[in-house]
Design a protein around this motif. Sequence first.
Motif, PDB file in Angstrom:
ATOM      1  N   THR A  30       0.838  -1.202   0.000  1.00  0.00           N
ATOM      2  CA  THR A  30       0.000   0.000   0.000  1.00  0.00           C
ATOM      3  C   THR A  30       0.870   1.249   0.000  1.00  0.00           C
ATOM      4  O   THR A  30       0.593   2.221  -0.725  1.00  0.00           O
ATOM      5  N   ARG A  33       2.400   1.761  -3.466  1.00  0.00           N
ATOM      6  CA  ARG A  33       1.463   2.205  -4.501  1.00  0.00           C
ATOM      7  C   ARG A  33       0.871   3.583  -4.219  1.00  0.00           C
ATOM      8  O   ARG A  33       0.680   4.387  -5.129  1.00  0.00           O
ATOM      9  N   ASN A  34       0.534   3.841  -2.946  1.00  0.00           N
ATOM     10  CA  ASN A  34      -0.267   5.020  -2.619  1.00  0.00           C
ATOM     11  C   ASN A  34       0.372   5.972  -1.610  1.00  0.00           C
ATOM     12  O   ASN A  34      -0.229   6.993  -1.277  1.00  0.00           O
ATOM     13  N   ALA A  38      -1.562   6.565   3.029  1.00  0.00           N
ATOM     14  CA  ALA A  38      -2.480   5.456   2.775  1.00  0.00           C
ATOM     15  C   ALA A  38      -2.067   4.224   3.567  1.00  0.00           C
ATOM     16  O   ALA A  38      -2.911   3.465   4.045  1.00  0.00           O
ATOM     17  N   VAL A 108      -4.885  10.145  -2.576  1.00  0.00           N
ATOM     18  CA  VAL A 108      -5.794   9.006  -2.653  1.00  0.00           C
ATOM     19  C   VAL A 108      -7.187   9.462  -2.261  1.00  0.00           C
ATOM     20  O   VAL A 108      -7.376  10.073  -1.201  1.00  0.00           O
TER      21      VAL A 108
END
Length: 210
Positions: A30, A33-34, A38, A108
Amino acid sequence: MTLNTWWLFIIMTFVVSATPGPNMLYVMSTSARNGVNAAVIAMTGCMTALLAMMSISAAGLGALLHTFPAVFDALRLAGAAYLAYLGVKCWRAPVSDATNDGEARAAVPNAQLGAIYRQGFLVAASNPKAILFAAAFFPQFIHPEAAKLPQFAILLATFSVIEVAWYFVYAVSGKSLAVYLRRASVMRAFNRVTGGVFIGFAALMATAHE
């Protein structure tokens, strides 16, 4: 519980929490990716489930699962199925090249944060062995002649601090990968590795015995 007993619990929990597992992998992926913000939401979801499961074990339901292996097996297989689903989802996630830093670090959406929290909760809750682990591990450090609830509260708080500290270690590791994931080919490979590992965890859980 003596101070020496508490320090022994800290050392053992430090080693157990450091071991890579589905929770740590989810937090790291996580973050990659974010971003770390996040990942904090992912940590919150994981910890919510873990604290709930530890509390359930304190209520004696760990012994219930041990007594009724069919119930335990049903929960274990359901958890394995969810990890396999998450693995396939990671494997098949769409990818694209990031054109600039702004795209790579885009905020996000709140709806996605909610999904990240739910997934973190479900990843942690997918392993009923956490209940049995707490039921077997925590009592080893509780003095039977002293009040049990305060001792359990201390152990639970200690476990939470160490677990969250390791989450941040994995989150920072994931953040360091983010710069490499701007290329679609690298992101695709990352998705397939993480998806494959989740599927591997699912297979281990499905074939493991209590």
